[in-house]
Write a protein that holds these residues in place. Structure first.
Motif, PDB file in Angstrom:
ATOM      1  N   ARG A  11       2.261  28.198  35.951  1.00 19.15           N
ATOM      2  CA  ARG A  11       1.688  28.963  35.002  1.00 19.15           C
ATOM      3  C   ARG A  11       0.330  29.142  36.217  1.00 19.15           C
ATOM      4  O   ARG A  11      -0.725  28.278  36.746  1.00 19.15           O
ATOM      5  CB  ARG A  11       1.168  29.090  33.837  1.00 19.15           C
ATOM      6  CG  ARG A  11       0.366  30.131  33.266  1.00 19.15           C
ATOM      7  CD  ARG A  11       0.111  29.621  31.649  1.00 19.15           C
ATOM      8  NE  ARG A  11      -0.492  30.855  31.333  1.00 19.15           N
ATOM      9  CZ  ARG A  11      -1.484  31.019  30.120  1.00 19.15           C
ATOM     10  NH1 ARG A  11      -2.204  29.812  29.473  1.00 19.15           N
ATOM     11  NH2 ARG A  11      -2.181  31.917  29.583  1.00 19.15           N
ATOM     12  N   ARG A  12       0.080  30.686  36.592  1.00 15.59           N
ATOM     13  CA  ARG A  12      -0.920  30.927  37.069  1.00 15.59           C
ATOM     14  C   ARG A  12      -1.293  31.661  36.477  1.00 15.59           C
ATOM     15  O   ARG A  12      -1.662  32.684  35.154  1.00 15.59           O
ATOM     16  CB  ARG A  12      -0.902  32.190  38.086  1.00 15.59           C
ATOM     17  CG  ARG A  12       0.029  31.829  39.494  1.00 15.59           C
ATOM     18  CD  ARG A  12       0.370  32.611  40.638  1.00 15.59           C
ATOM     19  NE  ARG A  12       0.659  32.068  41.898  1.00 15.59           N
ATOM     20  CZ  ARG A  12       1.097  32.575  42.940  1.00 15.59           C
ATOM     21  NH1 ARG A  12       0.699  34.316  42.478  1.00 15.59           N
ATOM     22  NH2 ARG A  12       1.250  31.584  43.625  1.00 15.59           N
ATOM     23  N   PHE A  13      -3.504  31.495  37.078  1.00 11.05           N
ATOM     24  CA  PHE A  13      -4.569  31.830  35.956  1.00 11.05           C
ATOM     25  C   PHE A  13      -5.160  32.726  36.472  1.00 11.05           C
ATOM     26  O   PHE A  13      -5.806  32.284  37.659  1.00 11.05           O
ATOM     27  CB  PHE A  13      -5.091  30.678  35.136  1.00 11.05           C
ATOM     28  CG  PHE A  13      -5.175  29.667  33.890  1.00 11.05           C
ATOM     29  CD1 PHE A  13      -4.446  29.809  32.878  1.00 11.05           C
ATOM     30  CD2 PHE A  13      -4.058  28.621  34.868  1.00 11.05           C
ATOM     31  CE1 PHE A  13      -4.150  29.001  32.195  1.00 11.05           C
ATOM     32  CE2 PHE A  13      -3.543  28.121  33.507  1.00 11.05           C
ATOM     33  CZ  PHE A  13      -3.409  28.095  32.285  1.00 11.05           C
ATOM     34  N   VAL A  14      -5.158  33.629  36.599  1.00  7.58           N
ATOM     35  CA  VAL A  14      -5.635  35.117  37.791  1.00  7.58           C
ATOM     36  C   VAL A  14      -7.385  35.486  36.949  1.00  7.58           C
ATOM     37  O   VAL A  14      -7.367  35.465  35.299  1.00  7.58           O
ATOM     38  CB  VAL A  14      -4.642  36.735  37.407  1.00  7.58           C
ATOM     39  CG1 VAL A  14      -5.435  37.187  38.265  1.00  7.58           C
ATOM     40  CG2 VAL A  14      -3.543  35.509  37.645  1.00  7.58           C
ATOM     41  N   ASP A  15      -7.820  35.857  37.631  1.00  8.37           N
ATOM     42  CA  ASP A  15      -9.444  36.042  37.250  1.00  8.37           C
ATOM     43  C   ASP A  15      -9.988  37.268  38.827  1.00  8.37           C
ATOM     44  O   ASP A  15      -8.760  37.186  39.639  1.00  8.37           O
ATOM     45  CB  ASP A  15     -10.255  34.981  36.995  1.00  8.37           C
ATOM     46  CG  ASP A  15     -10.594  34.169  37.773  1.00  8.37           C
ATOM     47  OD1 ASP A  15     -10.622  33.802  39.411  1.00  8.37           O
ATOM     48  OD2 ASP A  15     -11.245  33.096  38.059  1.00  8.37           O
ATOM     49  N   SER A  16     -11.507  37.760  38.035  1.00  3.63           N
ATOM     50  CA  SER A  16     -11.740  38.055  39.655  1.00  3.63           C
ATOM     51  C   SER A  16     -11.610  37.625  41.128  1.00  3.63           C
ATOM     52  O   SER A  16     -11.620  38.122  42.337  1.00  3.63           O
ATOM     53  CB  SER A  16     -13.018  39.507  39.157  1.00  3.63           C
ATOM     54  OG  SER A  16     -13.570  37.648  38.976  1.00  3.63           O
ATOM     55  N   GLY A  18      -9.792  35.446  42.077  1.00  2.11           N
ATOM     56  CA  GLY A  18      -7.995  35.251  42.633  1.00  2.11           C
ATOM     57  C   GLY A  18      -7.229  34.368  41.589  1.00  2.11           C
ATOM     58  O   GLY A  18      -7.232  34.818  40.432  1.00  2.11           O
ATOM     59  N   HIS A  19      -6.471  33.391  41.929  1.00  2.00           N
ATOM     60  CA  HIS A  19      -5.877  32.972  40.913  1.00  2.00           C
ATOM     61  C   HIS A  19      -5.585  31.175  41.218  1.00  2.00           C
ATOM     62  O   HIS A  19      -6.480  31.117  42.259  1.00  2.00           O
ATOM     63  CB  HIS A  19      -4.080  33.088  40.852  1.00  2.00           C
ATOM     64  CG  HIS A  19      -3.307  32.758  42.172  1.00  2.00           C
ATOM     65  ND1 HIS A  19      -3.137  31.811  42.257  1.00  2.00           N
ATOM     66  CD2 HIS A  19      -2.903  33.533  43.178  1.00  2.00           C
ATOM     67  CE1 HIS A  19      -2.279  31.869  43.707  1.00  2.00           C
ATOM     68  NE2 HIS A  19      -2.602  33.303  44.392  1.00  2.00           N
ATOM     69  N   PHE A  20      -5.892  30.432  39.987  1.00  2.00           N
ATOM     70  CA  PHE A  20      -5.695  28.393  39.581  1.00  2.00           C
ATOM     71  C   PHE A  20      -4.438  28.471  39.417  1.00  2.00           C
ATOM     72  O   PHE A  20      -3.854  29.038  38.588  1.00  2.00           O
ATOM     73  CB  PHE A  20      -6.695  28.708  38.539  1.00  2.00           C
ATOM     74  CG  PHE A  20      -6.296  27.207  38.439  1.00  2.00           C
ATOM     75  CD1 PHE A  20      -6.925  26.245  40.205  1.00  2.00           C
ATOM     76  CD2 PHE A  20      -5.949  26.708  38.042  1.00  2.00           C
ATOM     77  CE1 PHE A  20      -6.418  25.148  39.881  1.00  2.00           C
ATOM     78  CE2 PHE A  20      -5.774  24.743  37.061  1.00  2.00           C
ATOM     79  CZ  PHE A  20      -6.274  24.470  38.541  1.00  2.00           C
ATOM     80  N   SER A  21      -4.014  27.693  39.361  1.00  2.00           N
ATOM     81  CA  SER A  21      -2.288  26.400  39.378  1.00  2.00           C
ATOM     82  C   SER A  21      -2.317  25.673  39.348  1.00  2.00           C
ATOM     83  O   SER A  21      -2.693  25.461  40.174  1.00  2.00           O
ATOM     84  CB  SER A  21      -1.104  27.658  40.070  1.00  2.00           C
ATOM     85  OG  SER A  21       0.365  27.354  39.100  1.00  2.00           O
ATOM     86  N   GLU A  22      -1.768  24.746  38.659  1.00  2.00           N
ATOM     87  CA  GLU A  22      -1.493  23.497  38.527  1.00  2.00           C
ATOM     88  C   GLU A  22      -0.094  23.286  38.830  1.00  2.00           C
ATOM     89  O   GLU A  22       0.737  23.818  38.414  1.00  2.00           O
ATOM     90  CB  GLU A  22      -1.694  22.604  37.129  1.00  2.00           C
ATOM     91  CG  GLU A  22      -1.141  21.653  36.848  1.00  2.00           C
ATOM     92  CD  GLU A  22      -1.569  20.576  35.451  1.00  2.00           C
ATOM     93  OE1 GLU A  22      -0.367  21.060  35.065  1.00  2.00           O
ATOM     94  OE2 GLU A  22      -2.955  20.772  35.158  1.00  2.00           O
ATOM     95  N   THR A  23      -0.161  23.147  40.103  1.00  2.00           N
ATOM     96  CA  THR A  23       1.257  22.903  40.989  1.00  2.00           C
ATOM     97  C   THR A  23       1.990  21.671  40.792  1.00  2.00           C
ATOM     98  O   THR A  23       4.067  21.754  41.225  1.00  2.00           O
ATOM     99  CB  THR A  23       0.664  23.144  42.817  1.00  2.00           C
ATOM    100  OG1 THR A  23       0.923  21.853  42.760  1.00  2.00           O
ATOM    101  CG2 THR A  23      -0.005  24.319  42.856  1.00  2.00           C
ATOM    102  N   TYR A  24       1.244  20.831  40.786  1.00  5.05           N
ATOM    103  CA  TYR A  24       1.978  19.845  39.812  1.00  5.05           C
ATOM    104  C   TYR A  24       1.920  18.738  39.154  1.00  5.05           C
ATOM    105  O   TYR A  24       0.623  18.328  38.759  1.00  5.05           O
ATOM    106  CB  TYR A  24       2.426  18.920  41.276  1.00  5.05           C
ATOM    107  CG  TYR A  24       3.480  17.223  40.928  1.00  5.05           C
ATOM    108  CD1 TYR A  24       4.548  17.516  40.699  1.00  5.05           C
ATOM    109  CD2 TYR A  24       2.420  16.758  40.979  1.00  5.05           C
ATOM    110  CE1 TYR A  24       4.735  15.630  40.078  1.00  5.05           C
ATOM    111  CE2 TYR A  24       3.497  15.081  40.322  1.00  5.05           C
ATOM    112  CZ  TYR A  24       4.375  14.932  40.056  1.00  5.05           C
ATOM    113  OH  TYR A  24       4.780  13.649  39.223  1.00  5.05           O
ATOM    114  N   ASN A  25       2.114  18.364  38.123  1.00  6.88           N
ATOM    115  CA  ASN A  25       1.863  17.616  36.190  1.00  6.88           C
ATOM    116  C   ASN A  25       2.703  16.378  36.148  1.00  6.88           C
ATOM    117  O   ASN A  25       4.435  17.481  35.612  1.00  6.88           O
ATOM    118  CB  ASN A  25       1.819  18.249  35.194  1.00  6.88           C
ATOM    119  CG  ASN A  25       0.833  18.038  34.398  1.00  6.88           C
ATOM    120  OD1 ASN A  25       0.996  16.678  34.059  1.00  6.88           O
ATOM    121  ND2 ASN A  25      -0.453  17.721  33.880  1.00  6.88           N
TER     122      ASN A  25
END
Length: 190
Positions: free
Chosen positions: A19-24, A26-33
Motif C-alpha cells: 500500500r502507498r500513502f500519498v500526500d503533497s 509524494g508517497h510512502f510505502s512499507e516495502t518489506y515487513n
C-alpha cells in the motif's frame, strides 16, 4: 499492509503490491515487513540484498538459480523503470515442472514478486536505466550457481522482445539448454 496480493499460475510464486500513502510530498510505502508477508504465507528469512542497474532496453539477466544447500528464494522489486520478471518451476516431479510465469514490475506501480527456492529467475528490461532490487534467502555461492538459456525453445518464454537483439552477459549467453539441464531440486508436494 498490502494493497493487493495474488498467487500466480505457479501457486508458490506470489505477486503483491504494498500500500502507498500519498500526500503533497509524494508517497510512502512499507516495502518489506516480515509479519505482514507471513500472514500471506511468505515466511522466508532473507539474508542478502542485491541491486542491479541495466542501461539498455532489452537487457536480459537470467535464467539463474543456486543449488542446495545455497538455494535462494527471492523478493524482487523495481526501483527505477520497468521489467518483465519470469520464474520457471525446476522442481523435478512438480506438476508444473518446466512451466513459467511472467509479471511486469515497475517503480511506478511499486509491485513485487516473491519467487521461492526451486525456480529459475530472470528478467528483461522494458525501459532504459532500470534499477532492480531483490532480497535473497541465501548468500551468493558461486560454486552452486547455474543458468538456463533465457530463449530456450522448450520453455518458450514470451519475453516481449526480439531475442536476437537481447543484451546478455557472456555467462548468460553460454547457459545450457533446458533439455541438457539436470535440476538439483525435487518437488515435495503441496
Amino acid at each position: 499492509m498490502l494493497e493487493t496480493i495474488n498467487k500466480t499460475f505457479l501457486n508458490e510464486v506470489i505477486a503483491f503490491t504494498p500500500r502507498r500513502f500519498v500526500d503533497s510530498r509524494g508517497h510512502f510505502s512499507e516495502t518489506y515487513n516480515a509479519d505482514t508477508l507471513a500472514q500471506h504465507g511468505i515466511t522466508t528469512q532473507f539474508v542478502q540484498d542485491n541491486q542491479s542497474y541495466s542501461r539498455d532496453i532489452g537487457t536480459v539477466r537470467g535464467l539463474h538459480f543456486q543449488a542446495p544447500p545455497s538455494a535462494q528464494a527471492k523478493l524482487i522489486r523495481v526501483l527505477q523503470g520497468v521489467i518483465w520478471d519470469v520464474a520457471v518451476d525446476i522442481r523435478k516431479g512438480s506438476p508444473t515442472y518446466g512451466q513459467w510465469v511472467g509479471c511486469e514490475l515497475s517503480a511506478e506501480k511499486g509491485n513485487q514478486l516473491f519467487i521461492p527456492e526451486g525456480f529459475l529467475h530472470g528478467f528483461v528490461t522494458r525501459t532504459a536505466d532500470c534499477m532492480v532490487a531483490y532480497k535473497c534467502s541465501a548468500t551468493y555461492a558461486p560454486d552452486t550457481e547455474g543458468s538456463v538459456r533465457f530463449d530456450d525453445p522448450d520453455l518458450a518464454i514470451d519475453w516481449g522482445i526480439d531475442v536476437q537483439g537481447a543484451h546478455l552477459s557472456d555467462k548468460d549467453a553460454a547457459a545450457v539448454s533446458f533439455a541438457a539441464f539436470a535440476s538439483p531440486f525435487v518437488y515435495e508436494g503441496a
